[in-house]
Design a protein around this motif. Structure first.
Motif, short mmCIF file in Angstrom:
data_model
loop_
_atom_site.label_atom_id
_atom_site.label_comp_id
_atom_site.label_asym_id
_atom_site.label_seq_id
_atom_site.Cartn_x
_atom_site.Cartn_y
_atom_site.Cartn_z
N GLY A 148 0.97 -1.09 0.09
CA GLY A 148 -0.07 0.04 -0.06
C GLY A 148 0.77 1.35 -0.10
N LYS A 149 2.14 1.09 -0.11
CA LYS A 149 2.96 2.38 -0.12
C LYS A 149 3.46 2.74 -1.44
CE LYS A 149 3.36 2.37 4.63
NZ LYS A 149 3.55 0.84 5.06
N ARG A 150 3.78 3.91 -1.53
CA ARG A 150 4.15 4.55 -2.84
C ARG A 150 5.65 4.37 -3.21
NH1 ARG A 150 2.07 10.21 -0.87
NH2 ARG A 150 3.19 9.42 0.95
N LEU A 151 6.00 3.77 -4.06
CA LEU A 151 7.31 3.63 -4.70
C LEU A 151 7.49 4.67 -5.86
CD1 LEU A 151 9.77 1.88 -4.85
CD2 LEU A 151 8.64 0.72 -6.59
N GLY A 152 8.39 5.21 -5.56
CA GLY A 152 8.80 6.28 -6.47
C GLY A 152 10.05 5.77 -7.25
N ILE A 153 9.98 5.48 -8.57
CA ILE A 153 11.00 5.28 -9.43
C ILE A 153 11.53 6.14 -10.13
CG2 ILE A 153 11.21 3.47 -11.36
CD1 ILE A 153 9.48 1.74 -10.38
N ILE A 154 12.85 6.55 -10.01
CA ILE A 154 13.53 7.49 -10.91
C ILE A 154 14.34 6.76 -12.20
CG2 ILE A 154 15.38 9.18 -11.09
CD1 ILE A 154 14.93 9.66 -8.33
N ARG A 161 10.67 -0.35 -15.33
CA ARG A 161 9.45 -0.76 -15.43
C ARG A 161 9.44 -2.08 -14.81
NH1 ARG A 161 10.11 1.40 -20.36
NH2 ARG A 161 10.12 -0.35 -21.62
N ALA A 162 10.60 -3.12 -15.09
CA ALA A 162 10.65 -4.39 -14.42
C ALA A 162 10.38 -4.41 -13.06
CB ALA A 162 11.96 -4.86 -14.88
N MET A 163 11.15 -3.35 -12.38
CA MET A 163 11.06 -3.19 -10.87
C MET A 163 9.61 -2.90 -10.65
SD MET A 163 12.54 -3.18 -7.90
CE MET A 163 12.57 -2.12 -6.29
N ALA A 164 8.89 -1.88 -11.31
CA ALA A 164 7.56 -1.52 -11.03
C ALA A 164 6.87 -2.92 -11.06
CB ALA A 164 7.00 -0.71 -12.14
N GLU A 165 6.98 -3.77 -12.12
CA GLU A 165 6.24 -5.00 -12.33
C GLU A 165 6.17 -5.68 -10.96
OE1 GLU A 165 4.84 -4.90 -15.21
OE2 GLU A 165 3.57 -6.47 -14.38
N LEU A 170 3.74 -6.49 -4.84
CA LEU A 170 3.60 -6.33 -3.52
C LEU A 170 2.89 -5.54 -2.96
CD1 LEU A 170 7.55 -5.52 -2.85
CD2 LEU A 170 6.63 -7.73 -2.69
N GLY A 171 1.87 -5.10 -3.85
CA GLY A 171 0.75 -4.30 -3.42
C GLY A 171 1.38 -2.61 -3.27
N MET A 172 2.34 -2.25 -4.16
CA MET A 172 2.72 -0.89 -4.01
C MET A 172 2.33 -0.22 -4.88
SD MET A 172 6.83 -1.40 -2.81
CE MET A 172 6.92 0.09 -1.84
N ASP A 173 2.05 1.06 -4.65
CA ASP A 173 1.60 2.17 -5.67
C ASP A 173 2.63 2.87 -6.44
OD1 ASP A 173 -0.25 4.11 -6.65
OD2 ASP A 173 -0.35 5.32 -4.80
N ILE A 174 2.56 2.71 -7.58
CA ILE A 174 3.80 2.90 -8.61
C ILE A 174 3.79 4.34 -9.04
CG2 ILE A 174 5.36 2.23 -10.41
CD1 ILE A 174 5.00 -0.01 -8.21
N HIS A 175 4.74 5.28 -8.77
CA HIS A 175 4.90 6.56 -9.07
C HIS A 175 6.22 6.61 -9.86
CE1 HIS A 175 1.80 8.48 -6.73
NE2 HIS A 175 1.68 7.31 -6.09
N ARG A 201 8.73 13.81 -3.22
CA ARG A 201 7.82 14.18 -2.14
C ARG A 201 6.75 13.10 -2.01
NH1 ARG A 201 7.93 19.47 -4.91
NH2 ARG A 201 8.99 20.92 -3.57
N VAL A 202 6.40 12.16 -2.89
CA VAL A 202 5.55 11.22 -2.57
C VAL A 202 6.23 9.85 -2.31
CG1 VAL A 202 3.74 12.13 -4.12
CG2 VAL A 202 5.27 10.58 -5.03
N ALA A 203 7.26 9.77 -2.38
CA ALA A 203 8.20 8.56 -2.42
C ALA A 203 8.58 7.85 -1.07
CB ALA A 203 9.44 8.48 -3.21
N ASP A 204 7.54 6.94 -0.58
CA ASP A 204 7.63 6.45 0.72
C ASP A 204 8.84 5.29 0.53
OD1 ASP A 204 5.45 7.31 1.93
OD2 ASP A 204 4.25 6.13 0.66
N PHE A 205 8.87 4.88 -0.62
CA PHE A 205 10.13 4.04 -0.79
C PHE A 205 10.69 4.73 -2.37
CE2 PHE A 205 9.75 0.04 1.27
CZ PHE A 205 8.63 0.09 2.22
N LEU A 206 11.97 4.49 -2.57
CA LEU A 206 12.61 5.24 -3.74
C LEU A 206 13.39 4.24 -4.45
CD1 LEU A 206 12.93 7.93 -5.30
CD2 LEU A 206 14.97 8.26 -4.38
N SER A 207 13.23 4.01 -5.74
CA SER A 207 14.16 3.01 -6.46
C SER A 207 14.91 3.78 -7.60
CB SER A 207 13.63 1.55 -6.80
OG SER A 207 14.52 0.96 -7.25
#
Ligand code: DGY
Length: 320
Positions: A148-154, A161-165, A170-175, A201-207
């Motif tokens: 349920g957390k926001r994953l920020g992908i830079i 995109r493979a990480m987003a998949e 995991l039920g993460m919200d992809i940004h 600003r929205v990345a609870d997790f950042l990859s």
């Protein structure tokens, strides 16, 4: 026609060396080491092309000294910040990389880091190995739940995109933030942010999955970390120089950043000594693409580029 002479700058996997030997007169240094400067120029004498790795730095100085017979440099990597493309173009040397084939392995490593960092794997392992584990406890080594957390992908290229998949599972919200917004079919349910600051600003997790360029050098720094929500987890499988180590270490120490999972380091294989003492930093030695299948595929892709060039065709992964 004699076979072209090809330098293999490193000891690549056996199947890659075998294929190279089939189609080229291979020059293989006795020992596997990263040659740079004079040693690199020495290795490049008398060859028509080279299969190099990201540990061989092809600077403008190297291109200025490059023997005239060397016509193509194929890098065994997706990243190419170790090659000065302008200098290569000026010298008329063809440069290729080996993208795509390492998307899954690298995204797997990013996922490993995300989970290991958020579940405090380093502290857990250390406790068990030290014999300090005294038994189960309701509040022992509590981590951070990705669900349920926001994953920020830079950098929402193929690896991003493979990480987003993986993280959707995991039920993460992809940004994401990217130089340009993706087409709808590639973007899927991900939310685009036009600037990196918006994403922070929205990345609870950042990859981190972007290229290292002057614009992305130290992109994760004290200012951008301060934009992030409370206690984020930061993962880097791209290039170490994208993170300002001093800033990240200070944030890990204060708890402003909950944890970091890092596979790449500025100046690697040396890393900032602070990481050795940072229990919430989960560290890997640049193994993003390190599976045999992937390392073979990278070599075959680089050889495909070399084969195309020497057959008078355009290499598929030409960068310069
Ligand atoms: C890559 O392919 O860029 C990897 O990081 C290995 O250098």
């Amino acid at each position: 026609m004699p076979l072209p002479r090809l330098l293999l700058s490193r000891h690549y996997p056996e199947a890659v060396i075998a294929r190279a030997r089939r189609d080229y007169q291979v020059v293989l240094p006795e020992h596997d080491a990263s040659a740079n400067g004079d040693a690199l120029i020495e290795q490049l004498q008398g060859v028509d092309g080279a299969l190099i790795s990201a540990s061989n730095r092809f600077t403008a100085t190297i291109f200025a000294r490059l023997p005239a017979e060397v016509k193509i440099i194929a890098s065994y990597s997706v990243g190419y910040e170790h090659v000065d493309l302008d200098a290569a173009k000026a010298k008329g040397v063809v440069i290729t990389n080996s993208p795509d084939v390492l998307n899954d392995a690298t995204a797997d490593t990013a996922l490993l880091l995300l989970l290991a960092a958020s579940r405090r794997a380093r502290e857990c392992l250390q406790m068990v190995l030290n014999g300090d584990w005294v038994g189960w406890s309701p509040t022992h080594l509590l981590g951070k739940q990705p669900t349920g957390k926001r994953l920020g992908i830079i950098g929402m290229g193929r690896i991003g995109r493979a990480m987003a998949e993986r993280c959707r599972a995991l039920g993460m919200d992809i940004h994401y933030h990217n130089r340009s917004r993706l087409a709808a079919d590639l973007e899927g349910d991900a939310t685009y942010h036009a600037t990196a600051d918006e994403l922070f600003r929205v990345a609870d997790f950042l990859s981190i999955h972007c290229e290292m360029t002057p614009a992305t050098t130290k992109l994760v720094n004290a200012r951008t970390i301060a934009l992030m929500p409370d206690a984020p987890v930061i993962v880097n499988t791209a290039r170490g120089g994208i993170v300002d180590d001093e800033a990240l270490l200070a944030a890990l120490k204060s708890g402003r950043v909950a944890a970091a999972g890092l596979d790449v380091f500025d100046g690697e294989p040396k890393l900032h000594p602070g990481y050795l003492k940072a229990p919430t930093a989960f560290l890997l030695p640049h193994i993003g693409s390190a599976t045999l299948d992937t390392r073979n595929a990278m070599g075959f892709r680089a050889l495909d580029n070399l084969d195309a060039y020497f057959a008078g065709r355009e290499p598929g992964d030409r960068l310069a």
